[in-house]
Scaffold this active site. Structure first.
Site, PDB file in Angstrom:
ATOM      1  N   THR A  27       0.824  -1.218   0.000  1.00  0.00           N
ATOM      2  CA  THR A  27       0.000   0.000   0.000  1.00  0.00           C
ATOM      3  C   THR A  27       0.851   1.257   0.000  1.00  0.00           C
ATOM      4  OG1 THR A  27      -1.885  -1.036   1.037  1.00  0.00           O
ATOM      5  CG2 THR A  27      -1.686   1.299   1.385  1.00  0.00           C
ATOM      6  N   THR A  87       1.841  -4.492   4.172  1.00  0.00           N
ATOM      7  CA  THR A  87       1.707  -4.833   5.596  1.00  0.00           C
ATOM      8  C   THR A  87       1.204  -6.260   5.835  1.00  0.00           C
ATOM      9  OG1 THR A  87      -0.513  -3.915   5.662  1.00  0.00           O
ATOM     10  CG2 THR A  87       1.299  -2.440   6.278  1.00  0.00           C
ATOM     11  N   ASP A  88       0.517  -6.853   4.859  1.00  0.00           N
ATOM     12  CA  ASP A  88      -0.086  -8.179   5.105  1.00  0.00           C
ATOM     13  C   ASP A  88       0.932  -9.174   5.650  1.00  0.00           C
ATOM     14  OD1 ASP A  88      -2.329  -7.069   3.993  1.00  0.00           O
ATOM     15  OD2 ASP A  88      -2.767  -8.773   2.684  1.00  0.00           O
ATOM     16  N   LYS A  93       0.887  -8.526  12.675  1.00  0.00           N
ATOM     17  CA  LYS A  93      -0.222  -7.678  12.235  1.00  0.00           C
ATOM     18  C   LYS A  93      -1.470  -8.176  12.954  1.00  0.00           C
ATOM     19  CE  LYS A  93      -2.522  -5.740   8.222  1.00  0.00           C
ATOM     20  NZ  LYS A  93      -2.593  -5.565   6.785  1.00  0.00           N
TER      21      LYS A  93
END
Ligand code: GLU
Length: 421
Positions: free
Chosen positions: A88, A163-164, A242
């Site tokens: 992102t 970020t996943d 996360k």
């Protein structure tokens, strides 16, 4: 027939009419022969390929960002390498097409955030341009190789990443980079750069600050610590997870405390001891992707275990329930499948609860697993970290000794109350 790229302003000539509009990305659900055009009225129309006689591009889509004016080298500042990999933080919504593209590279970040040149002399490299759900062990290796390369000249490295799976990559780098002497900081964004609520700039500013000034040789994740734009946390790469799909403060230290706070004004507040910088030349450890992860669940079937062996796995990791249990007393015959697997490959057990540690002796199930199958219990190491570590461990002569060694803070001695959210 010549076609156009999404975002191009085009003229489409059919047998009955000529249409001008913006060529859009076709939804994956649409027939491949339908081209979609946004008309000047704002309406989108679909045109079947067979009806099109000619497409003329009137204006191409992409207007690349102006390159960053080269900042003068400042001999009083450290040098930081920013390696971009996608996610992102590299993405923008194309409002003409409605699609999101991972387009921005480390160079663009410097153009957008000139403040970076007050913190460090910045060098940049685009290593990958992927969404991190697609990152594989081969990508971890490419990032590690580029990090080692960058560290020959730089005083620290920042890796921008989706970020996943950022915590998987952070864990993998913690094991792949042997004898690290300087900080390697991963950062990203939950909201893309072109949104008012984007966390990208503060995360990047704090990550570069940490890479430049933090007295540490840790691989760490630097992301928003709260929903406000007040400070970021530095979380050890083997202890980050996360914990939320969309919040800007999604990353938490799990079974650990954050190592430091970094403020966008350049202050760093240490919260826990980190390994200090040292003068070493890092080396790369090898990696092998032939490792399996099984999630224990009430519907677990022995075939899930058998399949791992068919895929030539070299080790099986099981994210077990509770303190380290598996449904071995059901009629599904999990135990025979495990015993068969254990004759061929080592079996490791970690917890599927995000917090806490597994223990081989508490219940009889665990005794059976550890004694009969020789399953190794991985204490408070996260499943994601254990997966990355196993990929490195299986390349060693003695994977078990490698797994037992506390290489990058993946084990803590004791579970403390403030290690739980
Ligand atoms: N799923 C994408 C990735 O992990 C975008 C999510 C993000 O970066 O926050 O690369």
């Amino acid at each position: 027939m010549k076609t156009a790229r999404p975002g191009d302003l085009v003229l489409i000539k059919t047998a009955s009419e000529t249409l001008e509009g913006t060529f859009l990305t076709r939804s994956e659900l649409l027939d491949k022969n339908i081209l979609v055009l946004k008309l000047p009225t704002g309406y989108n129309i679909g045109i079947h390929r067979k009806n099109i006689k000619k497409i003329t591009t009137l204006r191409p889509a992409h207007t690349p960002l102006a390159p960053a004016p080269k900042a003068q080298h400042n001999p009083n500042l450290p040098t930081i390498a920013i390696l971009s990999t996608g996610g992102t933080i590299s993405s923008k919504i194309d409002y003409r097409t409605g699609g999101v593209h991972a387009d921005y590279t480390a160079d663009d970040f410097c153009a957008m955030l000139p403040e970076l040149s007050l913190i460090a002399n910045i060098t940049t490299k685009k290593v990958l341009n992927i969404m991190s759900e697609d990152a594989t062990p081969a990508d971890w290796l490419a990032i590690a190789e580029n990090t080692i390369d960058a560290l020959r000249k730089a005083d620290g490295v920042v890796i921008t990443h989706g970020t996943d799976t950022m915590h998987y990559t952070a864990a993998a780098l913690s094991f792949l980079l042997k004898d690290l002497g300087k900080p390697v900081i991963l950062t990203g964004a939950q909201r893309s750069i072109d949104r008012g609520s984007s966390d990208a700039f503060m995360n990047l500013l704090c990550a570069v600050t940490a890479a430049a000034q933090w007295n540490s040789r840790e691989v760490a994740i630097c992301m928003h610590a709260s929903m406000n734009d007040d400070y970021c946390h530095l979380i050890r790469g083997t202890k980050a997870r996360k914990m939320h799909t969309s919040r800007r403060d999604a990353f938490r230290a799990v079974n650990d405390t954050p190592l430091a706070r970094v403020y966008p004004d350049g202050r760093i507040e240490e919260l826990a001891p980190a390994q200090p910088r040292r003068d070493t030349t890092p080396e790369l450890r090898p990696i092998d992707k032939h490792v399996s992860l099984i999630y224990a669940h009430p519907n677990l079937h022995p075939q899930e275990i058998e399949l791992c062996l068919k895929q030539k796995t070299k080790a099986i990791l099981i994210a077990a329930t509770g303190l380290g249990n598996l449904p071995i007393h059901t009629k599904e015959k999990i135990l025979p499948a495990l015993l068969k697997a254990a004759k061929k490959v080592p079996i490791f057990i970690c917890a599927q609860t995000p917090f806490g540690r597994v223990h081989p002796n508490v219940y009889s199930t665990m005794r059976e697993l550890s004694i009969l199958c020789g399953a190794h219990y991985l204490e408070d190491m996260h499943a994601e970290t254990a997966l990355a570590k196993l990929c490195v461990a299986v390349t060693h002569k003695d994977p078990l000794t490698f797994m037992r060694e506390n290489i990058a803070g993946e084990y803590t001695d004791r579970s403390l109350d403030d290690h739980f959210l």
